[in-house]
Design a protein around this motif. Structure first.
Motif, PDB file in Angstrom:
ATOM      1  N   SER A  12      24.435   0.617 -28.008  1.00  0.00           N
ATOM      2  CA  SER A  12      25.280   0.318 -27.126  1.00  0.00           C
ATOM      3  C   SER A  12      25.972   1.491 -25.980  1.00  0.00           C
ATOM      4  N   GLU A  13      25.383   2.911 -26.394  1.00  0.00           N
ATOM      5  CA  GLU A  13      25.778   3.791 -25.554  1.00  0.00           C
ATOM      6  C   GLU A  13      24.515   3.964 -24.446  1.00  0.00           C
ATOM      7  N   GLY A  14      23.678   3.215 -24.456  1.00  0.00           N
ATOM      8  CA  GLY A  14      22.380   3.327 -23.592  1.00  0.00           C
ATOM      9  C   GLY A  14      21.282   4.152 -24.118  1.00  0.00           C
ATOM     10  N   PHE A  15      21.291   4.318 -25.199  1.00  0.00           N
ATOM     11  CA  PHE A  15      20.177   5.565 -25.905  1.00  0.00           C
ATOM     12  C   PHE A  15      19.024   4.639 -26.668  1.00  0.00           C
ATOM     13  N   TYR A  16      17.809   5.140 -25.974  1.00  0.00           N
ATOM     14  CA  TYR A  16      16.635   4.827 -26.513  1.00  0.00           C
ATOM     15  C   TYR A  16      16.129   6.235 -27.414  1.00  0.00           C
ATOM     16  N   GLY A 200      18.674   6.283 -13.972  1.00  0.00           N
ATOM     17  CA  GLY A 200      19.977   6.310 -13.597  1.00  0.00           C
ATOM     18  C   GLY A 200      20.919   5.971 -14.984  1.00  0.00           C
ATOM     19  N   PRO A 201      22.019   6.019 -14.845  1.00  0.00           N
ATOM     20  CA  PRO A 201      22.937   5.800 -16.272  1.00  0.00           C
ATOM     21  C   PRO A 201      23.051   4.437 -16.747  1.00  0.00           C
ATOM     22  N   HIS A 202      22.976   4.408 -18.201  1.00  0.00           N
ATOM     23  CA  HIS A 202      23.206   3.008 -18.633  1.00  0.00           C
ATOM     24  C   HIS A 202      24.311   2.254 -18.060  1.00  0.00           C
ATOM     25  N   PRO A 203      24.161   1.176 -17.692  1.00  0.00           N
ATOM     26  CA  PRO A 203      23.218   0.122 -18.310  1.00  0.00           C
ATOM     27  C   PRO A 203      22.090  -0.042 -17.340  1.00  0.00           C
ATOM     28  N   TYR A 204      21.894   0.727 -16.236  1.00  0.00           N
ATOM     29  CA  TYR A 204      20.843   0.284 -15.139  1.00  0.00           C
ATOM     30  C   TYR A 204      19.520   0.180 -15.918  1.00  0.00           C
ATOM     31  N   PRO A 205      19.100   1.355 -16.716  1.00  0.00           N
ATOM     32  CA  PRO A 205      17.454   1.237 -17.178  1.00  0.00           C
ATOM     33  C   PRO A 205      17.438  -0.318 -17.902  1.00  0.00           C
ATOM     34  N   ASP A 206      18.441  -0.470 -18.716  1.00  0.00           N
ATOM     35  CA  ASP A 206      18.074  -1.811 -19.429  1.00  0.00           C
ATOM     36  C   ASP A 206      18.172  -2.957 -18.693  1.00  0.00           C
ATOM     37  N   VAL A 286      18.910  16.066 -17.996  1.00  0.00           N
ATOM     38  CA  VAL A 286      19.457  15.234 -17.473  1.00  0.00           C
ATOM     39  C   VAL A 286      18.951  15.030 -15.984  1.00  0.00           C
ATOM     40  N   ILE A 287      18.728  13.784 -15.253  1.00  0.00           N
ATOM     41  CA  ILE A 287      18.566  13.726 -13.963  1.00  0.00           C
ATOM     42  C   ILE A 287      19.312  12.297 -13.660  1.00  0.00           C
ATOM     43  N   HIS A 288      20.081  12.262 -12.607  1.00  0.00           N
ATOM     44  CA  HIS A 288      20.615  10.975 -12.056  1.00  0.00           C
ATOM     45  C   HIS A 288      21.255  10.186 -13.189  1.00  0.00           C
ATOM     46  N   GLY A 289      22.175  10.662 -14.068  1.00  0.00           N
ATOM     47  CA  GLY A 289      22.801  10.213 -14.955  1.00  0.00           C
ATOM     48  C   GLY A 289      22.534  10.020 -16.385  1.00  0.00           C
ATOM     49  N   SER A 290      20.957  10.261 -16.498  1.00  0.00           N
ATOM     50  CA  SER A 290      20.125   9.945 -17.744  1.00  0.00           C
ATOM     51  C   SER A 290      19.614  11.086 -18.389  1.00  0.00           C
ATOM     52  N   MET A 291      19.569  11.095 -19.738  1.00  0.00           N
ATOM     53  CA  MET A 291      18.772  12.007 -20.604  1.00  0.00           C
ATOM     54  C   MET A 291      17.559  11.751 -20.598  1.00  0.00           C
ATOM     55  N   THR A 292      16.435  12.417 -19.987  1.00  0.00           N
ATOM     56  CA  THR A 292      15.100  11.928 -20.023  1.00  0.00           C
ATOM     57  C   THR A 292      14.203  13.045 -19.918  1.00  0.00           C
ATOM     58  N   MET A 293      12.954  12.722 -19.555  1.00  0.00           N
ATOM     59  CA  MET A 293      11.626  13.839 -19.317  1.00  0.00           C
ATOM     60  C   MET A 293      11.786  13.994 -17.842  1.00  0.00           C
ATOM     61  N   ASP A 313       6.467   9.732  -6.581  1.00  0.00           N
ATOM     62  CA  ASP A 313       6.496  11.089  -6.081  1.00  0.00           C
ATOM     63  C   ASP A 313       8.341  11.255  -6.766  1.00  0.00           C
ATOM     64  N   TYR A 314       8.397  11.024  -7.792  1.00  0.00           N
ATOM     65  CA  TYR A 314       9.734  11.307  -8.330  1.00  0.00           C
ATOM     66  C   TYR A 314       9.845  12.061  -9.570  1.00  0.00           C
ATOM     67  N   PRO A 315      10.893  12.907  -9.694  1.00  0.00           N
ATOM     68  CA  PRO A 315      10.645  14.362 -10.871  1.00  0.00           C
ATOM     69  C   PRO A 315      10.970  13.806 -12.157  1.00  0.00           C
ATOM     70  N   GLY A 316      11.138  12.573 -12.381  1.00  0.00           N
ATOM     71  CA  GLY A 316      11.757  11.982 -13.794  1.00  0.00           C
ATOM     72  C   GLY A 316      10.875  10.896 -14.321  1.00  0.00           C
ATOM     73  N   ILE A 317      11.092  10.310 -15.495  1.00  0.00           N
ATOM     74  CA  ILE A 317      10.797   9.035 -15.691  1.00  0.00           C
ATOM     75  C   ILE A 317      11.968   8.248 -16.445  1.00  0.00           C
ATOM     76  N   GLY A 318      12.137   7.026 -16.479  1.00  0.00           N
ATOM     77  CA  GLY A 318      13.261   6.228 -17.158  1.00  0.00           C
ATOM     78  C   GLY A 318      13.012   6.560 -18.521  1.00  0.00           C
ATOM     79  N   PRO A 319      14.440   6.550 -19.231  1.00  0.00           N
ATOM     80  CA  PRO A 319      14.466   7.088 -20.576  1.00  0.00           C
ATOM     81  C   PRO A 319      13.717   5.991 -21.496  1.00  0.00           C
ATOM     82  N   LEU A 320      13.218   4.754 -21.311  1.00  0.00           N
ATOM     83  CA  LEU A 320      12.721   3.700 -21.953  1.00  0.00           C
ATOM     84  C   LEU A 320      11.193   4.576 -22.412  1.00  0.00           C
TER      85      LEU A 320
END
Ligand SMILES: *Cc1c(COP(=O)(O)O)cnc(C)c1O
Length: 409
Positions: A12-16, A200-206, A286-293, A313-320
């Motif tokens: 519910s907090e957007g964590f995978y 981006g922050p939850h809920p965008y990735p989902d 954390v990048i653009h509101g999300s904990m990720t790689m 050409d993006y320095p992160g990937i989505g949290p999923l």
């Protein structure tokens, strides 16, 4: 009725697992909270789904074909299929998401849309749906990208969007994202921010993954028609933020026999210092509101990525995806700029399809899969190569391609 149940939905907090969440400034809290509280109810509503489905069908041109690539299959020694997202209106999968988000924005009562764009592909897909709905559209774009991507800037303007230059920092995508966030903070009531990938922050990735999941929903019945089974052995997709991969994987996440392959851009070589192989080189942050790689230095500052393809050409990937890799559900391969170019020319001459440079990265690793002649491999053809013609022409003119047709994939 679309089914979104799988064991990889975020909590519910957007964590995978240990990735995801919403790490946002306090001033964005009410916007994000509002979205978080309403998005599932809205997108599961029957009238929403009906309108979404109709537009995907009549406006985007879905279902996109699942094409059996005969000559390539013979060469590789496996059954290779292309999921033809390159045939979507505007030339890539991105429009699946912008259609979903514009319908959502309307139901939230929003009258103004903002977006960020790097190469301009997401900006064009956003300007397109704003024209479709008659809604004001402002696209933030780095000043350097505006100069590099002139045709897409012209497209956005012709579609009626205002393109605002981001003049700070490196004047590229991350600076455009900062400007868009600043705009949203200043216009919280009437504005919806359309993010272009599963970042981006939850809920965008989902939310973005759910809009893109139509890709794998179609694959299942299309492959059943062609092969008598829903499940391929491999699904291969390139990964920038990860939205085309998320869509291609979504309905297969709980099918462990389907191997999920992400292909990152290795630029001039993974360890060359000019690379965008985020999951390989990155660490948790954390990048653009999300904990990720993400690619960061010891001080947590972002390392500028490099890829010949603007979409990767993006320095992160989505949290999923960070979670899928961490839990070993997905494997990661990397392709260099040169390998992608070589694959693009090879596939064009084998199948008569000019792929986007991003997609060419996915095509470049096909000969590294462990396959036999009965193996089924689906490559997600995320986009078409028209936008990359200048890059391809430059290579062609430099004669570098002379030995490409004979050099394997
Ligand atoms: C933007 C783009 C990508 C990368 O974005 P994802 O969110 O990782 O899918 C890949 N392919 C094409 C054609 C694109 O336009």
């Amino acid at each position: 009725m679309i089914h979104y149940n799988n064991s990889y939905n975020p909590d519910s907090e957007g964590f995978y697992g240990q990735f995801g969440g919403a790490f946002i400034p306090e001033m964005l809290f009410s916007n994000i909270n509002n979205l978080k509280n309403q998005y599932l109810e809205i997108i599961k509503d029957e009238s929403f789904q009906k309108e979404f489905d109709n537009l995907l069908k009549d406006y985007v041109g879905r279902p996109t074909p699942l094409y059996f690539a005969k000559r390539l299959s013979e060469e590789i020694g496996a059954k290779i299929y292309f999921k033809r997202e390159d045939l979507c209106h505007t030339g890539a999968h991105k429009v699946n998401n912008t259609i979903g988000q514009i319908l959502l924005a309307q139901r939230l009562g929003k009258t103004r849309i903002i977006a960020e764009t790097g190469a301009g592909q997401h900006g064009v897909a956003t300007a397109t749906v704003c024209a479709l709905m008659g809604i004001q559209c402002i696209v933030y774009m780095g000043e350097i990208d505006i100069a590099r991507q002139a045709p897409n800037v012209q497209r956005m303007k012709m579609l009626g969007a205002e393109v605002r230059p981001a003049k700070s920092g490196s004047k590229t995508l991350k600076d455009a994202t900062n400007e868009a966030i600043r705009d949203w903070i200043n216009n919280p009531i009437d504005t919806h921010y359309i993010i272009g990938s599963v970042v981006g922050p939850h809920p965008y990735p989902d939310m973005v993954a759910k809009f893109q999941s139509v890709i794998s929903e179609e694959m299942k019945w299309q492959l059943k028609e062609k092969e008598g089974r829903e499940n391929p052995d491999y699904i291969v997709a390139c990964v920038g933020g990860g939205s085309n991969a998320a869509g291609a994987f979504y309905h297969y996440l709980d099918e462990p026999e389907v191997k999920l392959v992400l292909v990152e851009a290795a630029g001039e070589g993974i360890y060359s210092g000019k690379s965008a192989a985020t999951s390989i080189l990155g660490s948790r942050g954390v990048i653009h509101g999300s904990m990720t790689m993400l690619m960061q230095d010891p001080y947590g500052q972002i390392i500028e990525p490099h890829s010949i393809s603007a979409g990767l050409d993006y320095p992160g990937i989505g949290p999923l995806h960070a979670h899928l890799i961490d839990s070993k559900r997905a494997q990661v391969f990397a392709a260099t700029d040169d390998q992608a170019i070589e694959a693009a020319f090879h596939i064009t001459q084998m199948e008569g399809i000019i792929p986007a440079l991003e997609t060419a990265h996915a095509l470049a690793v096909l000969d590294q899969m462990e396959v036999n002649k009965d193996s089924v491999v689906i490559v997600n053809m995320s986009g078409r190569g028209d936008k990359d013609l200048n890059t391809y022409i430059a290579v062609q003119d430099s004669d570098k391609t002379e030995n490409i047709p004979s050099s394997g994939i």
